[in-house]
Write a protein that holds these residues in place. Sequence first.
Motif, PDB file in Angstrom:
ATOM      1  N   ARG A  96       0.889  -1.322  -0.081  1.00  0.00           N
ATOM      2  CA  ARG A  96       0.058   0.067   0.091  1.00  0.00           C
ATOM      3  C   ARG A  96       1.029   1.188   0.048  1.00  0.00           C
ATOM      4  NH1 ARG A  96      -4.786  -1.319   4.524  1.00  0.00           N
ATOM      5  NH2 ARG A  96      -5.872  -3.055   3.224  1.00  0.00           N
ATOM      6  N   ASN A  97       1.886   1.316   0.657  1.00  0.00           N
ATOM      7  CA  ASN A  97       2.872   2.468   0.657  1.00  0.00           C
ATOM      8  C   ASN A  97       3.349   2.788  -0.670  1.00  0.00           C
ATOM      9  OD1 ASN A  97       2.380   2.378   3.471  1.00  0.00           O
ATOM     10  ND2 ASN A  97       4.424   1.236   4.045  1.00  0.00           N
ATOM     11  N   THR A  98       3.863   1.526  -1.303  1.00  0.00           N
ATOM     12  CA  THR A  98       4.381   1.801  -2.682  1.00  0.00           C
ATOM     13  C   THR A  98       3.375   2.355  -3.619  1.00  0.00           C
ATOM     14  OG1 THR A  98       5.880   0.233  -2.088  1.00  0.00           O
ATOM     15  CG2 THR A  98       5.696   0.565  -4.540  1.00  0.00           C
ATOM     16  N   ARG A  99       2.101   1.775  -3.389  1.00  0.00           N
ATOM     17  CA  ARG A  99       0.938   2.403  -4.293  1.00  0.00           C
ATOM     18  C   ARG A  99       0.769   3.553  -4.340  1.00  0.00           C
ATOM     19  NH1 ARG A  99      -2.449  -1.404  -3.226  1.00  0.00           N
ATOM     20  NH2 ARG A  99      -3.744  -0.275  -1.683  1.00  0.00           N
ATOM     21  N   CYS A 100       0.781   4.049  -3.034  1.00  0.00           N
ATOM     22  CA  CYS A 100       0.430   5.452  -2.691  1.00  0.00           C
ATOM     23  C   CYS A 100       1.703   6.684  -3.248  1.00  0.00           C
ATOM     24  CB  CYS A 100       0.598   5.768  -1.026  1.00  0.00           C
ATOM     25  SG  CYS A 100       0.302   7.530  -0.421  1.00  0.00           S
ATOM     26  N   LEU A 101       2.816   5.916  -3.098  1.00  0.00           N
ATOM     27  CA  LEU A 101       3.846   6.768  -3.747  1.00  0.00           C
ATOM     28  C   LEU A 101       3.810   6.702  -5.295  1.00  0.00           C
ATOM     29  CD1 LEU A 101       6.686   8.370  -3.326  1.00  0.00           C
ATOM     30  CD2 LEU A 101       7.709   6.192  -3.490  1.00  0.00           C
ATOM     31  N   ARG A 102       3.349   5.689  -5.846  1.00  0.00           N
ATOM     32  CA  ARG A 102       3.337   5.778  -7.441  1.00  0.00           C
ATOM     33  C   ARG A 102       2.076   6.789  -7.597  1.00  0.00           C
ATOM     34  NH1 ARG A 102       4.185   2.954 -12.069  1.00  0.00           N
ATOM     35  NH2 ARG A 102       5.659   1.351 -10.690  1.00  0.00           N
ATOM     36  N   GLU A 103       1.044   6.708  -7.092  1.00  0.00           N
ATOM     37  CA  GLU A 103      -0.321   7.404  -7.344  1.00  0.00           C
ATOM     38  C   GLU A 103       0.008   9.133  -7.304  1.00  0.00           C
ATOM     39  OE1 GLU A 103      -3.236   6.264  -4.952  1.00  0.00           O
ATOM     40  OE2 GLU A 103      -3.617   4.342  -6.102  1.00  0.00           O
ATOM     41  N   PHE A 104       1.002   9.332  -6.242  1.00  0.00           N
ATOM     42  CA  PHE A 104       1.180  10.744  -5.769  1.00  0.00           C
ATOM     43  C   PHE A 104       2.191  11.349  -6.938  1.00  0.00           C
ATOM     44  CE2 PHE A 104       4.215  13.736  -3.967  1.00  0.00           C
ATOM     45  CZ  PHE A 104       3.328  14.662  -3.365  1.00  0.00           C
ATOM     46  N   MET A 105       3.292  10.230  -7.536  1.00  0.00           N
ATOM     47  CA  MET A 105       4.138  10.688  -8.294  1.00  0.00           C
ATOM     48  C   MET A 105       3.476  10.840  -9.733  1.00  0.00           C
ATOM     49  SD  MET A 105       6.929  10.984  -6.672  1.00  0.00           S
ATOM     50  CE  MET A 105       8.263  11.208  -8.116  1.00  0.00           C
ATOM     51  N   GLU A 106       2.718   9.926 -10.056  1.00  0.00           N
ATOM     52  CA  GLU A 106       1.902  10.088 -11.078  1.00  0.00           C
ATOM     53  C   GLU A 106       0.898  11.211 -11.460  1.00  0.00           C
ATOM     54  OE1 GLU A 106      -0.180   6.269 -11.785  1.00  0.00           O
ATOM     55  OE2 GLU A 106       1.413   5.378 -12.554  1.00  0.00           O
ATOM     56  N   GLN A 107       0.518  11.615 -10.144  1.00  0.00           N
ATOM     57  CA  GLN A 107      -0.375  12.863 -10.176  1.00  0.00           C
ATOM     58  C   GLN A 107       0.558  14.169 -10.509  1.00  0.00           C
ATOM     59  OE1 GLN A 107      -2.528  12.936  -6.362  1.00  0.00           O
ATOM     60  NE2 GLN A 107      -3.623  11.377  -7.138  1.00  0.00           N
ATOM     61  N   LEU A 108       1.731  14.225  -9.812  1.00  0.00           N
ATOM     62  CA  LEU A 108       2.472  15.286 -10.053  1.00  0.00           C
ATOM     63  C   LEU A 108       3.218  15.351 -11.540  1.00  0.00           C
ATOM     64  CD1 LEU A 108       5.134  15.223  -6.954  1.00  0.00           C
ATOM     65  CD2 LEU A 108       3.144  16.761  -7.427  1.00  0.00           C
ATOM     66  N   SER A 109       3.252  14.295 -12.270  1.00  0.00           N
ATOM     67  CA  SER A 109       3.890  14.132 -13.663  1.00  0.00           C
ATOM     68  C   SER A 109       2.373  14.905 -14.430  1.00  0.00           C
ATOM     69  CB  SER A 109       3.981  12.842 -13.992  1.00  0.00           C
ATOM     70  OG  SER A 109       5.304  12.340 -13.238  1.00  0.00           O
ATOM     71  N   ALA A 110       1.363  14.761 -14.003  1.00  0.00           N
ATOM     72  CA  ALA A 110       0.186  15.011 -15.003  1.00  0.00           C
ATOM     73  C   ALA A 110       0.089  16.722 -14.654  1.00  0.00           C
ATOM     74  CB  ALA A 110      -1.059  14.118 -14.461  1.00  0.00           C
ATOM     75  N   ILE A 111       0.538  17.120 -13.697  1.00  0.00           N
ATOM     76  CA  ILE A 111       0.351  18.651 -13.648  1.00  0.00           C
ATOM     77  C   ILE A 111       1.094  19.455 -14.566  1.00  0.00           C
ATOM     78  CG2 ILE A 111       0.494  20.541 -11.942  1.00  0.00           C
ATOM     79  CD1 ILE A 111       0.223  18.618  -9.478  1.00  0.00           C
TER      80      ILE A 111
END
Length: 375
Positions: free
Chosen positions: A360-375
């Motif tokens: 879950r920790n790794t999934r949280c980090l991935r989702e956060f990084m993908e959101q940053l990339s989309a900005i």
Amino acid sequence: MRFDGISPAAREQACAALARRAQMAGPAPVVRFLDCGTRMVRLICHSAAFLRHVERQMTCALREDAPGFDATLVIWQERSVAEAALAVVRVLDGTSYRRLRVGRLTGLAGAEAVQVFDEELLRHWPLLDIQPGDGSLSAFAPERDTYYYAVEDLDPEEFIKRGHIFVQLLFRICNVPGSSLAHGAVVGLNGAGVLLCAFGYRGKSTLSVHALLDGFEYVSDDYLILGRKEDGTERDILRAWPVYSVIALSPHAYQAMYDGFRGKFLSNNARKDKYMFNIACYHEQFRRGYPVRLCMFPNICDCVEPSIEPGSRERALEELAFSTLNNTGNPRDAVTIGKLYEFVRDLPFYRFDLSRNIARNTRCLREFMEQLSAI
């Protein structure tokens, strides 16, 4: 036994005595190079057993050849560190040498450490440090930018008690303007890296290694080189370079990753609370000169779901600076503290509350990084 104010000629003679002991330790030396990103180190090895430790721990940084080098590191297996101490003291101070020699012959003297300081040349650390009780010695010849390092015991379980090989020496070698070895982890996605700033046992290794298994780009889980190195397109970007191909995992973390983990077991680190592995099999995911875009400090808590929120700049800086200096040098080294602060002060900072569920920790980090990339 401490020596201050030693002349450059006497220091050179002391290093020459160590160089002779290195040459007597084995056959013709093997020359390799350690690519530390901001610095290239020529490695002169007088021990095949010592070289095997370097090959296992520093697989990603080791090179057969290089167009040039910035510093030299001479390593060997020392037959007797106590005898090396006597050889050096004989050069530095004949009176002290005679006292030590008589004490050894009569059984009245134990193994005495020998240190040489010159704070005008090197603050916080001795130029020469011989520790018979620890079975190790190190020295620095500033006129030739040459370092010496030897140990008595190269048994894998004993050797690895010292932790990551050459950490303190590489800290000195790479601690130049615009560069420093740091205690931290860096992983990322799509060319954007996150620097995990934390003291030990805060979860950064577990998180970064699991992120590696999940397809993240990877620099390190523990020690790395931070620096600013211009390229043709981006100037003054903070970047990270790997120097080690070994990781340390708790038994719990290893069991959680067991099915998908391909690393080679090296040691239980002689402590039972950490397993050490070589992860050269994942080198295709290693990144060199990787841009660092943000900082996080992990915080293990009892939450069901992990979360990432804006965090305290001061806490992240404190954990980065003091975890680095506690592991590599003097915690009062204000110059390095200031350098690390300059490296990261303009980056965004986040607090990462980690759950007990590694996936879950790794999934949280991935989702956060993908959101940053989309900005």
